[in-house]
Design a protein around this motif. Structure first.
Motif: not given
Ligand code: ZN
Length: 259
Positions: A88-94, A96-98, A106-107
């Motif tokens: 899984t990828a951290g954070h989400s589409n809403t 962005p994280g850092a 997130a991207d």
């Protein structure tokens, strides 16, 4: 009441009956399993209204549906609890994280997730992800994937006020210390980065972020370098496919050892 009366009127019309029957058979073919459970709750009163010759056909189709439903269930018989890898990828589409300029954590970690999933699938492993393509479901969805997985790994990037902060680390429970160190080393070697923590392992209890839900639930979080460090960000962009391949190899070896 009026609605029901109208419905009863409508049912008497031949065209509606024919329409309902064809929809019924279409649904039967498409959803044999679901059909059986629906058929069970059809009131006997309604079943009695079906002409006898049609009822015979329905009976036959119920039999066919049961066979189809059983066939569909078959592969599940071979699915134990430890049959897939969750990536899984951290954070989400809403969230962005850092962020550093145009680069969003997130991207970047979504790209990394896709690359790792690609290599794992290529090796024949079953993989579950928190989305495909640019889709990055939130943490709650990622945590749900941990249950039933043989190993669950989530990707993040670190950020710090100092642009010099650098290195790779994997946060995990003590039982996964060795795997955490191997994952970090694979990524660090690919990027030419150093290891943080205990040879790349950060004990969850010693993480600056406190208790992370993904790790508490048995997953491992790999921090793929510092997005706030321009050198590490460039390394990531240039070589993330190579790092993903190396990390996938660690997971493939780990899975082989489980068998
Ligand atoms: Zn993060």
């Amino acid at each position: 009441m009026k609605l029901i009366d109208n419905w009863k009127q409508a049912w008497k019309l031949k065209s509606v009956q024919v329409g309902a029957l064809s929809a019924f058979f279409y649904a039967l073919i498409l959803f044999s399993e679901q059909f059986l459970s629906v058929w069970e709750v059809v009131p006997q009163e309604l079943k009695n209204k079906i002409p006898e010759n049609v009822a015979e056909w329905v009976g036959m189709f119920v039999g066919v549906a049961m066979v189809l439903a059983r066939l569909k269930k078959q592969p599940e018989l071979h699915t134990g609890v430890n049959q897939f890898v969750a990536i899984t990828a951290g954070h989400s589409n809403t969230d962005p994280g850092a962020v550093n300029g145009n680069a969003k954590e997130a991207d970047l970690v979504t790209n990394f997730r896709n690359a790792v999933a690609f290599y794992l699938r290529e090796s024949g492993l079953q993989v579950k992800t928190d989305g495909t393509g640019t889709k990055n479901d939130p943490l709650s969805a990622a945590v749900k994937l941990i249950k039933g997985s043989s190993v669950a790994v989530e990707f993040h990037m670190n950020a710090a006020a100092s642009k010099q902060a650098n290195g790779i680390e994997t946060i995990a429970l003590p039982k996964d210390k060795k795997l955490a160190q191997d994952l970090s080393k694979a990524v660090a070697d690919a990027f030419g980065s150093r290891l943080r923590g205990d040879n790349g392992w950060i004990d969850q209890s010693k993480s600056a972020r406190g208790r992370l839900a993904f790790v508490s639930n048995g997953g491992l979080i790999v921090e793929l370098g510092f997005i706030s460090n321009p050198i590490e960000l460039k390394k990531f962009n240039d070589k993330y496919w190579i790092a993903a391949k190396a990390l996938a190899k660690v997971l493939i070896d780990y899975e082989k050892a489980l068998k």
